[in-house]
Write an enzyme that holds these catalytic residues in place. Structure first.
Site: not given
Ligand code: GUN
Length: 280
Positions: A52, A96, A119
């Site tokens: 990311k 995360q 998100d």
């Molecule tokens: N962990 C696995 N998928 C995601 C996601 O889409 N967003 C976040 N914040 N954590 C994750």
């Protein structure tokens, strides 16, 4: 043999559009910013966060990864989120997941300002999606919908079967498909005779987290198969779809890796720039 949906290529296309939007914003004096909070050393999370961070820099988003030890208290994390909510450099905040067991995930998500919730997990954004109002749409469902758009796969009147009812993928994707006028069936671990339903799908989406769960006998010839799964078998990535038995009869299929995964990151960048645009 199915047409391979090249998520890697479409994600590059998507990122180019986001980069152009970010450049335009920068010209008007707003540099889009994303704060990524990573608690602990969960190996998959560390790898996602690196991806990311790198992708954000490439499209001209200022990204900062805030790494905290797994001993971080909930109070400290909530304090950090309050700070980030008030920090004008950041238009997106991503914490995360999963979080260590002593931290309540819900209270953390609810602490994020909805307009910075890239998100789309905050109840305000979940509610907006349910009501068909503007808001932040979760990244993986948004990325999947863009694949349909880019591949000119019509959804209206089609029977879409979603396997999996998670808050992150299954539920929001079902709502987006409904909004696009598909007829939607959501299946899950308690569904009786799953294969009977999946065989009726024009569009089949696997989002369950079980490696190679969807096999050729569960898929109607000519259907579009979207594999959201990211599993590891002996260190090797594989999806929720048994590609070898499904690909010969499907009309379209996404590979793993190189399908939905890159689109999820592209959607995150796009949500961040969308958050920043609201400030311009
Ligand atoms: N962990 C696995 N998928 C995601 C996601 O889409 N967003 C976040 N914040 N954590 C994750």
């Amino acid at each position: 043999m199915a047409i391979l949906i090249d998520g890697k290529a479409w994600a590059a296309h998507d990122r180019a559009q986001t980069a152009a939007a970010a450049a335009k914003l920068a010209d008007s004096g707003v540099k889009a910013g994303l704060a990524v909070v990573l608690i602990g050393e969960h190996p998959a999370s560390m790898s996602y966060v690196r991806g990311k961070d790198r992708a954000a820099a490439e499209v001209g988003i200022h990204a900062e990864v805030i790494r905290l030890p797994s001993s971080t208290t909930q109070t400290a994390l909530l304090g950090l989120i309050r700070e980030l909510n008030g920090d004008e450099r950041f238009h997106g905040i991503l914490v995360q997941l999963p979080l260590p067991a002593h931290i309540n995930e819900r209270s953390v998500i609810e602490a994020i300002a909805p307009r910075k919730d890239v998100d789309g997990f905050h109840p305000v954004n979940v509610g907006a999606l349910a009501l068909g109002m503007p808001g932040m749409v979760p990244c993986t469902p948004l990325g999947v919908m863009r694949l349909f758009e880019y591949e000119h796969i019509a959804l209206e009147g089609k029977h879409a079967v979603v396997i999996g009812r998670s808050q992150i993928v299954g539920k929001p994707l079902a709502q987006l498909l409904l909004a696009a006028n598909a007829t939607v069936t959501v299946c899950h671990s308690r569904t009786t005779d799953l294969a009977l339903l999946t065989r009726q799908a024009d569009i089949l989406i696997a989002a369950i987290g079980k490696p190679r769960f969807v096999t050729g006998d569960m898929v109607r010839p000519g259907s579009v198969v979207i594999d959201v799964g990211i599993n590891r078998i002996d260190g090797k990535l594989c999806g929720d779809v048994d590609f070898a038995s499904v690909a010969p009869t499907a009309s379209h299929i996404t590979p793993v890796p190189g399908g939905v995964g890159p689109m999820t990151i592209a959607a995150l960048l796009s949500n961040t720039v969308k958050g920043a645009s609201a400030h311009a």
